[in-house]
Design a protein around this motif. Structure first.
Motif, PDB file in Angstrom:
ATOM      1  N   SER A  41       0.977  -1.106  -0.084  1.00 16.37           N
ATOM      2  CA  SER A  41      -0.006  -0.035  -0.121  1.00 16.37           C
ATOM      3  C   SER A  41       0.941   1.120  -0.113  1.00 16.37           C
ATOM      4  CB  SER A  41      -0.964   0.241   1.214  1.00 16.37           C
ATOM      5  OG  SER A  41      -0.190   0.326   2.289  1.00 16.37           O
ATOM      6  N   THR A  42       0.261   2.405  -0.691  1.00 17.34           N
ATOM      7  CA  THR A  42       0.985   3.706  -0.543  1.00 17.34           C
ATOM      8  C   THR A  42       1.427   3.977   0.933  1.00 17.34           C
ATOM      9  OG1 THR A  42      -0.212   4.140  -2.310  1.00 17.34           O
ATOM     10  CG2 THR A  42       0.757   6.184  -1.214  1.00 17.34           C
ATOM     11  N   ASP A  43       0.333   3.763   1.779  1.00 17.53           N
ATOM     12  CA  ASP A  43       0.758   4.228   3.286  1.00 17.53           C
ATOM     13  C   ASP A  43       2.103   3.525   3.886  1.00 17.53           C
ATOM     14  OD1 ASP A  43      -0.057   5.234   6.151  1.00 17.53           O
ATOM     15  OD2 ASP A  43      -0.269   2.997   6.274  1.00 17.53           O
ATOM     16  N   ALA A  44       2.060   2.203   3.387  1.00 23.83           N
ATOM     17  CA  ALA A  44       3.085   1.460   3.921  1.00 23.83           C
ATOM     18  C   ALA A  44       4.434   1.738   3.342  1.00 23.83           C
ATOM     19  CB  ALA A  44       2.917  -0.293   3.705  1.00 23.83           C
ATOM     20  N   ARG A  45       4.455   2.063   2.090  1.00 26.84           N
ATOM     21  CA  ARG A  45       5.482   2.392   1.271  1.00 26.84           C
ATOM     22  C   ARG A  45       6.237   3.650   1.809  1.00 26.84           C
ATOM     23  NH1 ARG A  45       4.569   4.972  -4.203  1.00 26.84           N
ATOM     24  NH2 ARG A  45       3.994   6.662  -2.779  1.00 26.84           N
ATOM     25  N   ASP A  46       5.256   4.723   2.165  1.00 22.29           N
ATOM     26  CA  ASP A  46       5.785   6.074   2.625  1.00 22.29           C
ATOM     27  C   ASP A  46       6.224   6.110   3.895  1.00 22.29           C
ATOM     28  OD1 ASP A  46       5.091   6.749  -0.098  1.00 22.29           O
ATOM     29  OD2 ASP A  46       3.028   7.661   0.505  1.00 22.29           O
ATOM     30  N   ARG A  47       5.838   5.075   4.829  1.00 21.79           N
ATOM     31  CA  ARG A  47       6.294   4.983   6.037  1.00 21.79           C
ATOM     32  C   ARG A  47       7.159   4.134   6.760  1.00 21.79           C
ATOM     33  NH1 ARG A  47       0.551   6.104   9.377  1.00 21.79           N
ATOM     34  NH2 ARG A  47       2.278   7.031  11.075  1.00 21.79           N
ATOM     35  N   GLN A  48       7.769   3.451   5.748  1.00 21.34           N
ATOM     36  CA  GLN A  48       8.630   2.303   6.164  1.00 21.34           C
ATOM     37  C   GLN A  48       9.626   2.653   7.057  1.00 21.34           C
ATOM     38  OE1 GLN A  48      10.057   1.091   2.574  1.00 21.34           O
ATOM     39  NE2 GLN A  48       8.139  -0.178   1.891  1.00 21.34           N
ATOM     40  N   GLY A  49       9.764   2.116   8.358  1.00 21.39           N
ATOM     41  CA  GLY A  49      10.656   2.432   9.517  1.00 21.39           C
ATOM     42  C   GLY A  49      10.360   3.645  10.261  1.00 21.39           C
ATOM     43  N   GLU A  50       9.302   4.436   9.866  1.00 17.59           N
ATOM     44  CA  GLU A  50       8.737   5.649  10.569  1.00 17.59           C
ATOM     45  C   GLU A  50       8.495   5.244  12.237  1.00 17.59           C
ATOM     46  OE1 GLU A  50       4.959   8.313  10.988  1.00 17.59           O
ATOM     47  OE2 GLU A  50       5.734   8.076   9.091  1.00 17.59           O
ATOM     48  N   VAL A  51       9.297   6.198  13.000  1.00 18.41           N
ATOM     49  CA  VAL A  51       9.124   6.039  14.607  1.00 18.41           C
ATOM     50  C   VAL A  51       7.652   6.652  14.991  1.00 18.41           C
ATOM     51  CG1 VAL A  51      10.075   6.279  16.688  1.00 18.41           C
ATOM     52  CG2 VAL A  51      11.530   5.700  14.738  1.00 18.41           C
ATOM     53  N   VAL A  52       6.877   5.760  15.339  1.00 18.57           N
ATOM     54  CA  VAL A  52       5.629   6.034  16.045  1.00 18.57           C
ATOM     55  C   VAL A  52       5.654   6.734  17.352  1.00 18.57           C
ATOM     56  CG1 VAL A  52       3.196   5.441  16.461  1.00 18.57           C
ATOM     57  CG2 VAL A  52       4.391   4.599  14.482  1.00 18.57           C
ATOM     58  N   GLY A  53       6.459   5.978  18.162  1.00 20.36           N
ATOM     59  CA  GLY A  53       6.523   6.418  19.625  1.00 20.36           C
ATOM     60  C   GLY A  53       7.871   5.823  20.151  1.00 20.36           C
ATOM     61  N   THR A  54       8.620   6.543  21.279  1.00 20.59           N
ATOM     62  CA  THR A  54       9.689   5.764  21.865  1.00 20.59           C
ATOM     63  C   THR A  54       9.253   6.117  23.346  1.00 20.59           C
ATOM     64  OG1 THR A  54      10.684   8.115  21.986  1.00 20.59           O
ATOM     65  CG2 THR A  54      11.133   6.472  20.208  1.00 20.59           C
ATOM     66  N   GLU A  55      10.097   5.262  24.041  1.00 23.42           N
ATOM     67  CA  GLU A  55      10.136   5.511  25.690  1.00 23.42           C
ATOM     68  C   GLU A  55      11.295   4.767  26.117  1.00 23.42           C
ATOM     69  OE1 GLU A  55       7.390   1.830  27.387  1.00 23.42           O
ATOM     70  OE2 GLU A  55       6.496   3.124  26.185  1.00 23.42           O
ATOM     71  N   PRO A  56      11.628   5.274  27.594  1.00 21.60           N
ATOM     72  CA  PRO A  56      12.944   4.591  27.902  1.00 21.60           C
ATOM     73  C   PRO A  56      12.721   2.853  28.170  1.00 21.60           C
ATOM     74  CG  PRO A  56      12.306   6.678  29.192  1.00 21.60           C
ATOM     75  CD  PRO A  56      11.259   6.185  28.312  1.00 21.60           C
ATOM     76  N   GLY A  57      14.027   2.358  28.155  1.00 20.39           N
ATOM     77  CA  GLY A  57      13.947   0.908  28.380  1.00 20.39           C
ATOM     78  C   GLY A  57      13.663   0.630  29.677  1.00 20.39           C
ATOM     79  N   LEU A  58      13.336  -0.597  29.893  1.00 17.52           N
ATOM     80  CA  LEU A  58      13.132  -1.222  31.394  1.00 17.52           C
ATOM     81  C   LEU A  58      13.972  -1.017  32.252  1.00 17.52           C
ATOM     82  CD1 LEU A  58      10.867  -4.146  30.604  1.00 17.52           C
ATOM     83  CD2 LEU A  58       9.994  -1.924  30.553  1.00 17.52           C
ATOM     84  N   GLU A  59      13.654  -0.818  33.510  1.00 18.66           N
ATOM     85  CA  GLU A  59      14.792  -0.551  34.433  1.00 18.66           C
ATOM     86  C   GLU A  59      15.664  -1.797  34.674  1.00 18.66           C
ATOM     87  OE1 GLU A  59      13.106   0.731  38.228  1.00 18.66           O
ATOM     88  OE2 GLU A  59      12.385   2.745  37.334  1.00 18.66           O
TER      89      GLU A  59
END
Length: 401
Positions: A41-59
């Motif tokens: 899909s166009t959506d998949a092609r245009d957003r490959q690897g796009e970061v949606v969200g980040t947070e720190p790793g677990l303690e």
């Protein structure tokens, strides 16, 4: 500049490897297709690897890994190999302490985990010990590699309403690994251009699939210089055959319910009641309890003859679908190092030898290593470290085909 020959992978215990979103995009196909003929899909092609969200790793990760390690949990966009739609996948990034950073940036290991289960509670990046994979991450970091992990499509609690996990479907696995690398590069600029795909069992197949799909899907991910596949589950058709003959080993009888249910999640014509005994346990359904993977916590496996399909037609359809997932599927320019054990009770060595020979037949640069008196949870030993270091040093690529 630090010598790249100083960078290697410890001879870690692969048992640690095996201890084993946003919604799908609405874009319409734009003509770009996967090697299986599925339109992306166009959506998949245009957003490959796009970061949606980040947070720190677990303690717990910080406490277990070398001092100074940066850890980040991520959700990123990828592509379903089943229908070409955009998906969201979770994973994690691990960066060594800055004091040893090579001038050209950290070489990266894209790590594909072994079988944990097939439900959303089976993502390693949601667990304090990553189902044992944290040991492998620790070894990689100590040898001078950055690491990015993928949970695969459908595994993970941070991705929203995602499509289910298509167990062993190779295109999805490859896209998830490659897009994890793209995501890691956007989050961590200290990552260098060169990377490896590494995995065992299910993850070994994912690493192999990554090598195959890199030419068509990997643009912009950096330079994939090698793939390491340890006891890779490349072709599971023998499991379907063994089930019909009543010849599944004990280890295979634990895995077979996950294979059936995982295939059913991407092929509605495969129904579990046609292949599995009635009253299968919840963990046999592929979910992961708090104390381990779906594989490790199952009760006693049913008898071998309990897995005979209700009709020959049902068995043949399952075999055909599983066969469509089988690797190798196409040649690759990426060098591959493959290990297998002489005492593997999940993938018999004769099955592995035949499967690996197909890689030679399509022209792969393949090195095959048989470990005597070792099983599915084998240790590749120092050869893995040397082979990877040689790829970073542009040494001649070996092949025993």
């Amino acid at each position: 500049m630090k010598s790249r020959r100083m960078l290697g992978v410890a001879a870690y215990g692969i048992a640690a490897l095996l201890l084993i979103s946003a919604c799908a995009g609405d874009g319409s196909p734009d003509g770009q297709t996967t090697s299986s003929g599925v339109a992306i899909s166009t959506d998949a092609r245009d957003r490959q690897g796009e970061v949606v969200g980040t947070e720190p790793g677990l303690e717990q990760w910080a406490a277990a890994l070398p001092a100074g390690t940066r850890t980040t949990r991520i959700v990123y966009r990828s592509t379903s190999g089943v229908d070409g739609a955009g998906t969201a996948v979770s994973g994690a990034i691990f960066i060594p302490s800055d004091e040893r950073r090579p001038d050209e940036g950290w070489p990266l290991i894209a790590y594909a985990h072994g079988t944990t289960g097939i439900s959303r509670d089976c993502a390693p990046s949601d667990r304090p010990d990553m189902f044992g994979d944290l040991t492998a991450v620790d070894d990689f970091l100590r040898r001078g590699y950055a690491v990015v992990t993928t949970d695969y499509q459908g595994l993970g609690t941070r991705t929203g309403d995602t499509p289910p996990h298509p167990y062993l479907e190779p295109h999805t696995a490859a896209y998830n690994v490659i897009d994890a690398v793209r995501a890691a590069r956007s989050v961590e600029p200290d990552i260098g251009p060169e990377w490896f795909a590494v995995g065992a069992s299910q993850g070994g197949a994912a690493a192999w699939a990554t090598a195959e799909q890199y030419a068509s899907y990997g643009e912009g991910s950096g330079d994939l210089v090698g793939a390491v596949a340890v006891a890779p589950l490349l072709d599971a058709t023998y499991l379907v055959d063994n089930a019909q003959n009543g010849h599944l080993t004990t280890a295979q009888r634990y895995l077979y319910p996950l294979l059936v249910r995982g295939v059913a999640q991407s092929d509605p014509q495969v129904t579990t009641i046609d292949h599995l005994p009635a009253g299968a346990s919840p963990t046999a359904a592929g979910s992961c309890p708090l104390d381990g993977t779906a594989l490790a916590t199952q009760p006693a496996a049913p008898a071998a003859d309990a897995f005979v399909a209700v009709t020959p037609a049902a068995a043949e359809h399952l075999r055909t679908t599983v066969g469509s997932y089988a690797l190798p599927q196409e040649s690759t320019e990426v060098p591959i190092l493959a290990f297998y054990g002489s005492l593997d009770d999940i993938i018999p060595p004769d099955v592995m030898q035949i499967t690996l020979q197909r890689g030679c037949s399509v022209g792969d640069q393949l090195t095959r290593v048989r470990r005597e008196r070792q099983g599915h949870s084998l240790d590749p030993g120092p050869l893995m470290a040397k082979w990877m270091s040689d790829r970073l040093d542009d040494a001649p690529v070996p092949s025993d085909c």
